[in-house]
Structure formats: structure tokens, C-alpha cells
Design an enzyme around this catalytic site. Structure first.
Site, PDB file in Angstrom:
ATOM      1  N   CYS A  48       0.829  -1.206   0.000  1.00  0.00           N
ATOM      2  CA  CYS A  48       0.000   0.000   0.000  1.00  0.00           C
ATOM      3  C   CYS A  48       0.865   1.258   0.000  1.00  0.00           C
ATOM      4  O   CYS A  48       1.980   1.261   0.515  1.00  0.00           O
ATOM      5  CB  CYS A  48      -0.859   0.034   1.257  1.00  0.00           C
ATOM      6  N   ARG A  95       4.928   0.716  -6.187  1.00  0.00           N
ATOM      7  CA  ARG A  95       4.888  -0.157  -5.013  1.00  0.00           C
ATOM      8  C   ARG A  95       3.972  -1.362  -5.223  1.00  0.00           C
ATOM      9  O   ARG A  95       4.065  -2.337  -4.478  1.00  0.00           O
ATOM     10  CB  ARG A  95       4.405   0.641  -3.791  1.00  0.00           C
ATOM     11  N   TRP A 131      -2.762  -2.716  -1.662  1.00  0.00           N
ATOM     12  CA  TRP A 131      -2.271  -4.037  -2.072  1.00  0.00           C
ATOM     13  C   TRP A 131      -2.899  -5.006  -1.086  1.00  0.00           C
ATOM     14  O   TRP A 131      -2.561  -5.013   0.093  1.00  0.00           O
ATOM     15  CB  TRP A 131      -0.740  -4.058  -2.014  1.00  0.00           C
ATOM     16  N   ASN A 152      -1.475   1.447   5.796  1.00  0.00           N
ATOM     17  CA  ASN A 152      -0.575   0.469   5.184  1.00  0.00           C
ATOM     18  C   ASN A 152      -0.041  -0.380   6.326  1.00  0.00           C
ATOM     19  O   ASN A 152       0.453   0.160   7.311  1.00  0.00           O
ATOM     20  CB  ASN A 152       0.581   1.214   4.478  1.00  0.00           C
ATOM     21  N   GLY A 153      -0.161  -1.710   6.202  1.00  0.00           N
ATOM     22  CA  GLY A 153       0.327  -2.586   7.265  1.00  0.00           C
ATOM     23  C   GLY A 153      -0.735  -3.615   7.608  1.00  0.00           C
ATOM     24  O   GLY A 153      -1.700  -3.802   6.857  1.00  0.00           O
ATOM     25  N   GLU A 179      18.327 -16.140 -10.205  1.00  0.00           N
ATOM     26  CA  GLU A 179      17.875 -14.773 -10.478  1.00  0.00           C
ATOM     27  C   GLU A 179      17.212 -14.695 -11.859  1.00  0.00           C
ATOM     28  O   GLU A 179      16.178 -14.052 -12.028  1.00  0.00           O
ATOM     29  CB  GLU A 179      19.075 -13.813 -10.354  1.00  0.00           C
ATOM     30  N   LYS A 236      13.363 -13.564 -12.526  1.00  0.00           N
ATOM     31  CA  LYS A 236      12.980 -12.464 -13.424  1.00  0.00           C
ATOM     32  C   LYS A 236      11.902 -12.948 -14.383  1.00  0.00           C
ATOM     33  O   LYS A 236      10.908 -12.274 -14.612  1.00  0.00           O
ATOM     34  CB  LYS A 236      14.173 -11.954 -14.253  1.00  0.00           C
ATOM     35  N   GLU A 262       8.458 -13.621 -12.553  1.00  0.00           N
ATOM     36  CA  GLU A 262       7.720 -12.480 -11.992  1.00  0.00           C
ATOM     37  C   GLU A 262       7.130 -11.557 -13.048  1.00  0.00           C
ATOM     38  O   GLU A 262       6.075 -10.985 -12.834  1.00  0.00           O
ATOM     39  CB  GLU A 262       8.536 -11.706 -10.946  1.00  0.00           C
ATOM     40  N   HIS A 301      19.463 -35.193 -10.184  1.00  0.00           N
ATOM     41  CA  HIS A 301      18.780 -35.681  -8.979  1.00  0.00           C
ATOM     42  C   HIS A 301      17.284 -35.381  -9.011  1.00  0.00           C
ATOM     43  O   HIS A 301      16.640 -35.345  -7.975  1.00  0.00           O
ATOM     44  CB  HIS A 301      19.436 -35.072  -7.736  1.00  0.00           C
ATOM     45  N   LYS A 319       6.660  -3.536  -5.091  1.00  0.00           N
ATOM     46  CA  LYS A 319       8.078  -3.211  -5.180  1.00  0.00           C
ATOM     47  C   LYS A 319       8.778  -3.403  -3.858  1.00  0.00           C
ATOM     48  O   LYS A 319       9.902  -3.886  -3.800  1.00  0.00           O
ATOM     49  CB  LYS A 319       8.241  -1.758  -5.672  1.00  0.00           C
TER      50      LYS A 319
END
Ligand code: F6R
Length: 609
Positions: free
Chosen positions: A2, A27, A74, A100-101, A482, A486, A489, A505, A604
Site C-alpha cells: 500500500c 509499489r 495491495w 498500510n500494514g 535470479e 525475473k 515475476e 537428482h 516493489k
């Protein structure tokens, strides 16, 4: 996560608040809303979707005023929909709040309030707080906010309006970012100073447990005991143009192309003219402590955690100190074995990741000192840590981290040499070779951009696949992780990174003619081994995209697609190899028509647990 913005002064508040919300879009959010105080009443307008949707709704709204708050939500508690989006108001409609939280004890409080006759309209934890403030309100808004906050547990950054106080906003924070922008005859606030930096660079960072009473001309900060506390006004240097896309279609692409500059800025002034020493004056005071450490524990999340995995290889190699790497959320809830001889190293782009912040507190409580590698100046992690080394990537807006990651790798490489020199495990010649190689990275990355056309073609060929494997060995392994992150996402293609030797394996069962495998096969002491893994994929008809060193022409006869990076040492190759993987994910996401800068469900900076 948020985002919160607010303004009070002499100007029309809503355009300023909407503009601020746009700067917080990075964000991540799924709905947005504003509340404006017209003097007599508070009008609330909300919309599911983007800020544009909210703006369209505002065209039909009548509310005008010089005091307003805004929010991007969010979703955590309750699905994204109009009734759950903020601002929320209490039953009497005289208190309005954005948050926010997470209010962790909202369940018990809700039952209590319902027993007292309160009827809840949303599924959110936030509504409990606005109802509670309403319960305590008797004309003194700050007092009511403090009384309510003393009853809640959890995390919050809040802004509160009262119908009968048209020139006042009360804000408060605990474990979620919130700062005040002090103007002339006007005040702003936001989850990030970016929301108001165009108007003022005088910034006050609210501390946990502080409540600020804002009017157009005054800022009064109190603690949760109601006592006035002093505050520091910082002059923030943040260039508003650094947060524009410029000629690029997406922030992510702009940020990928900014890497040579970002890395140069991160290196500048940190290598001695003789190329044999690392200059990190920020650590001067702690040299004795760093000399006494016998363990390094790296703690981070996501992409920053991948940087930590790379650091494990280079720190153990150059400094000869045992290194462990942990996810911040795991570290904070296990019973880690550490003491004052352990250096806890946290890595964070935003400096606001909730789990990393909590991990710092845990580590310090156990006697360790914390060194953090952070991109955002004066962020919570930077402030809470004992030592900070900044990356100078500049603002990173695209949700997928790119330039922050490569600059983290640069700082970690510098720190490995610094510690290696301090612990006498790295001689002049070895240090000098590493540092000279590091200095070449900005130019070498610029050369990788020559592969962009080739990578676009590969993206066209592969964007319809729904799975991919990424393989690497040594420092190439975290880079494979990484690359896979990328891709998943921003393109929503399922991708997994593996140490190449682990393929046998289990994951090898996935390989057939429909499974693309991206292999990091740059030159180094593991090259022959990884070539063996490439042959194993080929023998099972897997499609091979190989990232190889420039001088390796022969690989074209084996791989379906080759992306070349300049010849370099193994650890420098790992940094160079990140760039084609970022571009590959980017072009695949563009081919698929995905929202590159704001992928679904992602934020973000993850400011809640
Ligand atoms: C992925 C990404 C995230 C972050 C993670 C930690 O592209 O950006 O995985 O790396 O949320 O964030 P920071 O580094 O801000 O602590």
C-alpha cells in the site's frame, strides 16, 4: 505494498494527492482511493484497478478542498474490491483513515466492537482501527489515535481525518514507512518521499511509535505516551527526473540500460589509485570489529537474497571467513546461533523490507553487529544498521529488480576484497587483479547490449512455453536463480533455477522437446562440467539457450541459441550474465503483453510480513 499520500495547505489538494499516488504506483496495488475535506464534510472516492480508473470516477465527484489523503491498496485482508479499498470510515462517518500494514489483533478487537453494536462494512483489518479511533474521539484527534494505537498490535502507517477538524491530519507509523514533506504554508506526507519531492525536499522521517499532528503550517510529533518529541529535518537530494521513463517504454528496460552508469557510480572513489585497496570509509570505525569476526551471516529476501548467495562464494574465497545465507523471514523465527563475533550482513534495495528490518533487530539483540547494503538513502534498514554501504543504482521503479542487483554484486565484490585485505587472506597482486576486473564491468556490460536483437529473437521463439529451467554452477547458480525469478515475476512463465549438477537428482525428468533450458556456461574452472550438463539436456531433446563467453564459438554447434558475454573471470562473468537474463525475461514479457513494470500481485517493496 500500500501507498499513502496526503496534503494540507492552500492549494487544491486532490490533484497533488493523485500526482503523489502516481509516483507510488511502483509499489504495486490493486485499488486506490482518496478522501478530501471540503471544510464541512469529507468526500471519499475509490476505484478498483489503476489510478486512471480513480481519476475517471473523480470527474463525476464534486469534492474540493485543501486537505486530502490518498491510498493505493495491495490486498492482504479481504479481496481487492470497492468495499475493502481505502479510505475507510467509522459508522458515524466522522473519522476517515488510510492504512498500510496489518493489524494483527484485529479479530479480537472486531468481536469486541461488534458486541458493542458496531456493524462492519468491509473484510479488512483496517476498519477495526477507524472504528476504534471513532470510539475514542471527543474532539482531540491525536488523543483518539494514540488511544486506539495503544490497543493494536501489528504494523501500520496511517493517516486520519476528522470531519470537524478541516485543517488537520494525524499520521502515525510502526514498522511501515512514512515521512513528512515540509513546505511553506503547506505540508505533505507519503510512504515514500518520491510522492512529494517535486514540491519540497525538506523531509522528516517518522520513527516507529510516533504520531504527528499536521496542519498547513505546523508539525507536532508525539510518542504513544502523548509526550512531544523532537525531530530532524533532512534535506533530501532526489532528482524528480530520475523517476521518469524518458524515451524507454518501460522502467525495467530503462533500468537495465542504466547499469553501466549505476555500476560506475557505485565503484567511484572506492578503489585506490594503485588498484590494490578498497576504500570504504563508512567502515573505518568498525575495522577492529571486522578484524575480530569469525562468521558472516547474510540475510535478505528475493533478488537481494540471490546477491547474498553470490557473496557466499566470493567472501569465502577472498576473505576465508565462513558464510551462511538465510531468508530474512526464516532467520527471524528460527533460533540462529550467533554472537558478537558474527557479522550479520543484510542486503536490500528498498531498505524497507519488513522481514529484513525485523531480522536486523533479532541479530542486534543477539549481540551481532549489522552491516547493510542498501540502495535507498535514509531508509529504515539504513537507519537501523550499525554500518551501511550504499549502492548508487539510483531510484529503481520497475518492480523487477535489475540495476539494484548488479550494483549489490559490485558492493559485495568490493567488500570481499576489503575483508580479504583486512584478514590478510588476499595479497596485493590478487586484490589488484580483482579490482582491475571490477573497473571494467561498466564497459563490458555496455557490450552485452549488442546482444539485444538476438535476445529479442529468442524471446519470440520461446514466449509461448509455460516452463523453463535455468542451470548454473558456482556463482552461476545464484545467477540462474535470479534469471528464473525475473522470468516468472514479469512473464508468469514457471521457471526454476538449479545448480546444474543437481539436475540429475530430479529436474532432468522434466526435459523433453518442450522444455527450454537456459544454461550459464561461461569460461571458468567449472566449464567442462557444465558442458557435460548441456550434453545431457541435448541428449533428451531439450531446447538449449546458452550464455557463453565470447571466445566460445564452438558452443553454437551444440546449443539452439547462444547469447555471448565478453570473456572475463568467473565472478565477473556472473555479473555480466545477469544482463542477458534480464533482457530475455523483459522481451518475453513484452511478447506476451504483460504489465512489465507492475506485474500482477507483486509489490516493489514488501513492507508487511
Ligand atoms: C525481485 C525483487 C524482489 C526483491 C525483494 C527484496 O525482482 O525485486 O524479490 O528483491 O522483495 O526487496 P529489497 O531488496 O528491497 O529488500
Amino acid at each position: 505494498m500500500c501507498g499513502i499520500v496526503g496534503y494540507l495547505g492552500k492549494k487544491e489538494a486532490l490533484p497533488l494527492v493523485i500526482d503523489g499516488l502516481k509516483y507510488l504506483e511502483y509499489r504495486g496495488y490493486d485499488s486506490a482511493g482518496v478522501a478530501v475535506h471540503s471544510g464541512k464534510k469529507i468526500e471519499i472516492v475509490k476505484a478498483v484497478g489503476k489510478i486512471n480508473d480513480l481519476e475517471q470516477k473523480l470527474e463525476q465527484a464534486s469534492g474540493k478542498g485543501t486537505c486530502a489523503i490518498g491510498h493505493t491498496r495491495w490486498a492482504t485482508h479481504g479481496k481487492p474490491c470497492l468495499k475493502n479499498s481505502h479510505p475507510h470510515q467509522n459508522t458515524d462517518g466522522n473519522i476517515v483513515l488510510v492504512h498500510n500494514g496489518i493489524i494483527e489483533n484485529y479479530g479480537g478487537l472486531k468481536i469486541k466492537l461488534e458486541e458493542e453494536g458496531v456493524v462492519f462494512k468491509s473484510e479488512t483489518d483496517t476498519e477495526v482501527l477507524v472504528q476504534l479511533i471513532g470510539r475514542y474521539y471527543d474532539g482531540d484527534l491525536a488523543k483518539a489515535v494514540i488511544a486506539a494505537l495503544r490497543e493494536v498490535t501489528g504494523t501500520y502507517a496511517i493517516a486520519v481525518l476528522a470531519k470537524d477538524r478541516p485543517n488537520e491530519i494525524v499520521i502515525a507509523k510502526k514498522s511501515a514507512p512514512l515521512c513528512i514533506g515540509i513546505g511553506k504554508g503547506e505540508n505533505f506526507f507519503g510512504s515514500d518521499a518520491i510522492a512529494f519531492i517535486k514540491h519540497t525536499n525538506k523531509v522528516v522521517y517518522l520513527k516507529d511509535g510516533e504520531v504527528a499532528v499536521l496542519t498547513p503550517k505546523t508539525v507536532l510529533i508525539k510518542n504513544l505516551q502523548g509526550k512531544k518529541v523532537s525531530y530532524k529535518v533532512n534535506n533530501l537530494s532526489l532528482d524528480p527526473s530520475s523517476i521518469e521513463k524518458g524515451e524507454y517504454p518501460h522502467f525495467m528496460l530503462k533500468e537495465i540500460y542504466e547499469q553501466p552508469r549505476a555500476i560506475q557510480d557505485t565503484l567511484d572513489g572506492r578503489i585506490s589509485p594503485q588498484n590494490d585497496e578498497v576504500i570504504l570509509t563508512e567502515l573505518d570505525k568498525y575495522q577492529e570489529y571486522l578484524l575480530g569476526i569469525n562468521k558472516i551471516l547474510i540475510v535478505a529476501c528475493g533478488t537481494s537474497w540471490h546477491a547474498g548467495l553470490v557473496a557466499e562464494y566470493i567472501l569465502e574465497k577472498h576473505a576465508r571467513i565462513p558464510v551462511e545465507v538465510d531468508y530474512a523471514a526464516e532467520f527471524r523465527y528460527r533460533f540462529p546461533v550467533l554472537d558478537e563475533k558474527t557479522l550479520v550482513l543484510t542486503i536490500s534495495q528498498s531498505g524497507e523490507t519488513a522481514d529484513t528490518i525485523a531480522a536486523i533487530g533479532e541479530a542486534q539483540a543477539l549481540g551481532a553487529k549489522v552491516l547493510s547494503i542498501v540502495n535507498v538513502p535514509a531508509s529504515t534498514i539504513a537507519r537501523d544498521s550499525d554500518m551501511v554501504i550504499y549502492t548508487y543504482a539510483g531510484r529503481e521503479i520497475g518492480v523487477a529488480s535489475t540495476k539494484a542487483f548488479t550494483t549489490q554484486l559490485i558492493v559485495l565484490s568490493l567488500f570481499a576484497v576489503y575483508l580479504g585485505r583486512l584478514h590478510h587472506s588476499l595479497d596485493d597482486a590478487a586484490a589488484s587483479a580483482i579490482l582491475q576486473n571490477l573497473k571494467r564491468v561498466p564497459n563490458e556490460i555496455a557490450k552485452v547490449f549488442n546482444e539485444a536483437k538476438n535476445i529479442k529473437k529468442i524471446a519470440k521463439a520461446f514466449h509461448k512455453h509455460s516452463n523453463a529451467l535455468y542451470l548454473g554452477r558456482g556463482v552461476g547458480f545464484p545467477i540462474a536463480l535470479e534469471g528464473a525469478l525475473k522470468l516468472k515475476e514479469i512473464s508468469y512463465i514457471h521457471a526454476e533455477g538449479y545448480p546444474a549438477a543437481e539436475m540429475k537428482h530430479g529436474p532432468i525428468a522434466l526435459i523433453d522437446e518442450n522444455m527450454p533450458t537456459v544454461v550459464l556456461a561461461f569460461k571458468g574452472r567449472r566449464y567442462e562440467k557444465i558442458l557435460g550438463n548441456i550434453m545431457e539436456v541435448k541428449a533428451r531433446k531439450g531446447k538449449l539457450i546458452v550464455i557463453a563467453s565470447e571466445s566460445n564459438d564452438g558452443i553454437k554447434r551444440i546449443a539452439d541459441w547462444v547469447i555471448h558475454i565478453p570473456d572475463a573471470s568467473e565472478s565477473i562473468s556472473a555479473i555480466l550474465a545477469v544482463v542477458p537474463l534480464q533482457l530475455l525475461a523483459y522481451y518475453i514479457a513484452v511478447e506476451k503483453g504483460c504489465s512489465v513494470d507492475q506485474p500482477r500481485n507483486l509489490a516493489k517493496s514488501v513492507t508487511v510480513e
